[in-house]
Enzyme design. Structure first.
Site, PDB file in Angstrom:
ATOM      1  N   ARG A 295       0.776  -1.201   0.139  1.00 52.23           N
ATOM      2  CA  ARG A 295      -0.013  -0.106   0.020  1.00 52.23           C
ATOM      3  C   ARG A 295       0.876   1.190   0.075  1.00 52.23           C
ATOM      4  NH1 ARG A 295      -5.711  -1.092   1.577  1.00 52.23           N
ATOM      5  NH2 ARG A 295      -5.916  -2.896   0.205  1.00 52.23           N
TER       6      ARG A 295
ATOM      7  N   ARG B 158      -3.553   6.385   1.096  1.00 53.93           N
ATOM      8  CA  ARG B 158      -4.112   7.636   1.489  1.00 53.93           C
ATOM      9  C   ARG B 158      -3.313   8.123   2.734  1.00 53.93           C
ATOM     10  NH1 ARG B 158      -9.867   4.978   3.406  1.00 53.93           N
ATOM     11  NH2 ARG B 158      -8.353   3.235   3.252  1.00 53.93           N
TER      12      ARG B 158
ATOM     13  N   ARG C 198      -6.455  11.249  -5.891  1.00 48.48           N
ATOM     14  CA  ARG C 198      -7.675  10.590  -5.735  1.00 48.48           C
ATOM     15  C   ARG C 198      -8.657  11.432  -5.963  1.00 48.48           C
ATOM     16  NH1 ARG C 198     -11.096   8.801  -1.831  1.00 48.48           N
ATOM     17  NH2 ARG C 198     -11.782   6.857  -1.810  1.00 48.48           N
TER      18      ARG C 198
ATOM     19  N   ASP D  94      -6.919  -2.816  -7.831  1.00 50.40           N
ATOM     20  CA  ASP D  94      -7.207  -3.597  -6.610  1.00 50.40           C
ATOM     21  C   ASP D  94      -7.700  -5.184  -6.884  1.00 50.40           C
ATOM     22  OD1 ASP D  94      -8.351  -2.760  -3.628  1.00 50.40           O
ATOM     23  OD2 ASP D  94      -9.799  -4.151  -4.524  1.00 50.40           O
TER      24      ASP D  94
HETATM   25  O1  1CP Z   1       0.051   0.303  -3.243  1.00 50.34           O
HETATM   26  C1  1CP Z   1      -0.205  -0.795  -3.375  1.00 50.34           C
HETATM   27  O2  1CP Z   1      -0.197  -1.763  -2.505  1.00 50.34           O
HETATM   28  C2  1CP Z   1      -1.306  -1.052  -4.776  1.00 50.34           C
HETATM   29  C3  1CP Z   1      -2.521  -1.080  -4.566  1.00 50.34           C
HETATM   30  C4  1CP Z   1      -3.342  -1.960  -3.972  1.00 50.34           C
HETATM   31  C5  1CP Z   1      -3.316  -3.518  -3.645  1.00 50.34           C
HETATM   32  C6  1CP Z   1      -2.254  -4.252  -3.904  1.00 50.34           C
HETATM   33  C7  1CP Z   1      -4.522  -1.619  -3.388  1.00 50.34           C
HETATM   34  C8  1CP Z   1      -5.010  -0.058  -3.654  1.00 50.34           C
HETATM   35  N1  1CP Z   1      -5.384  -2.597  -2.879  1.00 50.34           N
HETATM   36  C9  1CP Z   1      -4.472  -3.640  -3.231  1.00 50.34           C
HETATM   37  C10 1CP Z   1      -4.865  -5.316  -2.709  1.00 50.34           C
HETATM   38  C11 1CP Z   1      -6.032  -5.429  -2.054  1.00 50.34           C
HETATM   39  N2  1CP Z   1      -7.307  -4.854  -2.142  1.00 50.34           N
HETATM   40  C12 1CP Z   1      -5.851  -6.482  -0.861  1.00 50.34           C
HETATM   41  C13 1CP Z   1      -5.049  -7.522  -0.524  1.00 50.34           C
HETATM   42  C14 1CP Z   1      -3.887  -6.890   0.220  1.00 50.34           C
HETATM   43  C15 1CP Z   1      -4.373  -6.437   1.617  1.00 50.34           C
HETATM   44  O3  1CP Z   1      -4.742  -7.454   2.390  1.00 50.34           O
HETATM   45  O4  1CP Z   1      -4.278  -5.215   1.996  1.00 50.34           O
HETATM   46  C16 1CP Z   1      -7.474  -6.409  -0.594  1.00 50.34           C
HETATM   47  C17 1CP Z   1      -8.058  -7.451   0.550  1.00 50.34           C
HETATM   48  C18 1CP Z   1      -8.305  -5.511  -1.005  1.00 50.34           C
HETATM   49  C19 1CP Z   1      -9.594  -5.360  -0.915  1.00 50.34           C
HETATM   50  C20 1CP Z   1      -9.970  -3.781  -0.570  1.00 50.34           C
HETATM   51  N3  1CP Z   1      -9.477  -2.910  -1.414  1.00 50.34           N
HETATM   52  C21 1CP Z   1      -9.950  -3.338   1.001  1.00 50.34           C
HETATM   53  C22 1CP Z   1     -10.235  -3.767   2.038  1.00 50.34           C
HETATM   54  C23 1CP Z   1     -11.581  -4.334   2.298  1.00 50.34           C
HETATM   55  C24 1CP Z   1     -11.891  -5.229   3.491  1.00 50.34           C
HETATM   56  O5  1CP Z   1     -11.933  -4.323   4.740  1.00 50.34           O
HETATM   57  O6  1CP Z   1     -12.027  -6.269   3.720  1.00 50.34           O
HETATM   58  C25 1CP Z   1      -9.877  -1.873   0.605  1.00 50.34           C
HETATM   59  C26 1CP Z   1     -10.386  -0.856   1.593  1.00 50.34           C
HETATM   60  C27 1CP Z   1      -9.855  -1.504  -0.873  1.00 50.34           C
HETATM   61  C28 1CP Z   1      -9.911  -0.249  -1.370  1.00 50.34           C
HETATM   62  C29 1CP Z   1      -8.362   0.339  -1.747  1.00 50.34           C
HETATM   63  N4  1CP Z   1      -7.475  -0.450  -2.497  1.00 50.34           N
HETATM   64  C30 1CP Z   1      -6.189   0.340  -2.598  1.00 50.34           C
HETATM   65  C31 1CP Z   1      -6.532   1.456  -1.946  1.00 50.34           C
HETATM   66  C32 1CP Z   1      -5.189   2.417  -1.790  1.00 50.34           C
HETATM   67  C33 1CP Z   1      -7.548   1.435  -1.298  1.00 50.34           C
HETATM   68  C34 1CP Z   1      -8.349   2.390  -0.394  1.00 50.34           C
HETATM   69  C35 1CP Z   1      -9.141   3.220  -1.278  1.00 50.34           C
HETATM   70  C36 1CP Z   1      -9.018   4.933  -1.115  1.00 50.34           C
HETATM   71  O7  1CP Z   1      -8.266   5.461  -1.843  1.00 50.34           O
HETATM   72  O8  1CP Z   1      -9.939   5.181  -0.294  1.00 50.34           O
END
Ligand code: 1CP
Length: 344
Positions: free
Chosen positions: A25, A29, A38, A75
């Site tokens: 990540r 944010r 964003r 994502d």
């Molecule tokens: O910088 C990076 O790492 C690259 C981008 C990336 C990656 C690899 C994002 C951006 N998401 C992911 C993978 C991801 N997405 C996973 C696997 C890794 C982990 O365990 O963190 C999972 C489970 C998700 C699903 C997801 N997407 C969640 C979790 C939901 C939950 O509570 O179960 C969330 C909050 C997102 C949104 C998201 N994806 C990425 C970002 C930066 C965000 C936040 C969105 C925003 O800007 O508001």
């Protein structure tokens, strides 16, 4: 020919004097420049599908910190969307999806071969990144592992214990297995296209592997990741895979061989000295620093970073956190972590 980039050298099994470093990540944010881009995109999904802006946010942490790898900004839930699920994000809460719990809902999904029109902007982002990244920065593509993606497709949201997915597995194994197969096929096709577009490494995120017990862990975390890795090895033999079965605990031991991946990423639930003894002899390891240190910083961050670097210095190691940095992480603590890894 031997790889030149530090991340690729570590993945090829080389022990380096200073471990290369990136951060889960790393585009996110906690960075003001991410929040600005964003806002420009409007919402999170629009950012993912806007290749120019997704390229920009991927590059932001590279410019600010000079990480050794960039990870594609996208994502894991874009694959369910490409298969035909509805996907939206509720501000302050997280993802929501239409659910798959019956044979007819499974049958209504698209075939794995039909995902590419939808995912084309992601491949464009990868192409743009491979042109714009500094020559010593490795480009990592990624996808969710089938179990983790299935937990979201079955529940329609993130769940603390993955209860709905466990329930479907117990009550309707045919639908559950059919869904796992569809996701596995789509993931192979998706990652092949990312590699063709320029991804040099791919990572499989099995964020919810830890709730799979006994044989289920083998059948639904290890085996699907093994199938994906084997398929990629066949089509793209030179592209290393990083597998992240988060929460595996003692089951990290033997994971390289069982999955066939060049690297196993470990969370913060295992001790670095234990990892050095039991996991690293099988190949490159990545991870381990508690994300909370990016919030709290200070001497504890420095001491813990040094301890991990020291414990894993005898084998191939990529420095990383045990899970993603949280939005309350302090950008200055990230710099302190990097300076500690690189400066000793
Ligand atoms: O910088 C990076 O790492 C690259 C981008 C990336 C990656 C690899 C994002 C951006 N998401 C992911 C993978 C991801 N997405 C996973 C696997 C890794 C982990 O365990 O963190 C999972 C489970 C998700 C699903 C997801 N997407 C969640 C979790 C939901 C939950 O509570 O179960 C969330 C909050 C997102 C949104 C998201 N994806 C990425 C970002 C930066 C965000 C936040 C969105 C925003 O800007 O508001």
């Amino acid at each position: 020919m031997k790889p030149q980039k530090t991340i690729l050298r570590a993945l090829a099994g080389e022990t380096l004097p200073t471990p290369p470093i990136w951060m889960m990540r790393q585009a996110g944010r906690y960075l003001p420049e991410y929040r600005a881009t964003r806002a420009q995109a409007g919402d999170f999904l629009s950012l993912c599908y806007n290749s120019e802006l997704a390229t920009e946010v991927t590059l932001q942490p590279i410019r600010r910190y000079g990480f050794d790898a960039a990870i594609l900004f996208a994502d894991i839930l874009l694959v369910p969307q490409a298969l035909g699920a509805d996907l939206w994000f509720v501000t302050g809460e997280g993802p929501r999806l239409s659910t798959i719990t019956t044979q007819s809902e499974l049958d209504a999904l698209k075939p794995a071969a039909d995902i590419h029109d939808h995912l084309n902007p992601i491949y464009t982002t990868v192409k743009m990144l491979s042109q714009e990244l500094p020559s010593d920065t490795t480009l990592i593509g990624f996808a969710g592992a089938p179990w983790t993606v299935a937990t979201y497709m079955i529940a329609g949201r993130g769940t603390p214990d993955q209860g709905p997915a466990h329930a479907l597995k117990a009550e309707n194994r045919a639908v559950f297995d059919g869904l796992m197969t569809r996701i596995t096929e789509a993931t192979i096709a998706y990652l092949q296209m990312q590699i063709d577009a320029g991804a040099e490494v791919v990572k499989l995120f099995d964020s919810w592997a830890g709730s799979l017990l006994d044989q289920d862990f083998i059948d639904y975390s290890i085996k699907p990741m093994q199938q994906i890795t084997a398929a990629l090895k066949k089509s793209h033999p030179n592209t290393p895979v990083i597998a992240f079965p988060r929460g595996a605990g003692e089951r990290y031991q033997g994971a390289h061989a069982a999955i066939g991946s060049a690297c196993v990423a470990v969370d913060d639930g295992v001790d670095a000295a234990w990892v050095a003894q039991t996991v690293q002899p099988d190949g490159c390891v990545q991870g381990n620093l508690k994300s909370s240190h990016m919030v709290t910083g200070g001497d504890a961050l420095v001491a813990e970073t040094r301890r991990i670097v020291d414990a894993l210095k005898g084998g191939p190691h990529i420095f990383n956190l045990g899970h993603g940095i949280t939005p309350d992480g302090d950008p200055e603590n990230v710099q302190l972590m990097i300076d500690t890894v690189r400066g000793g």
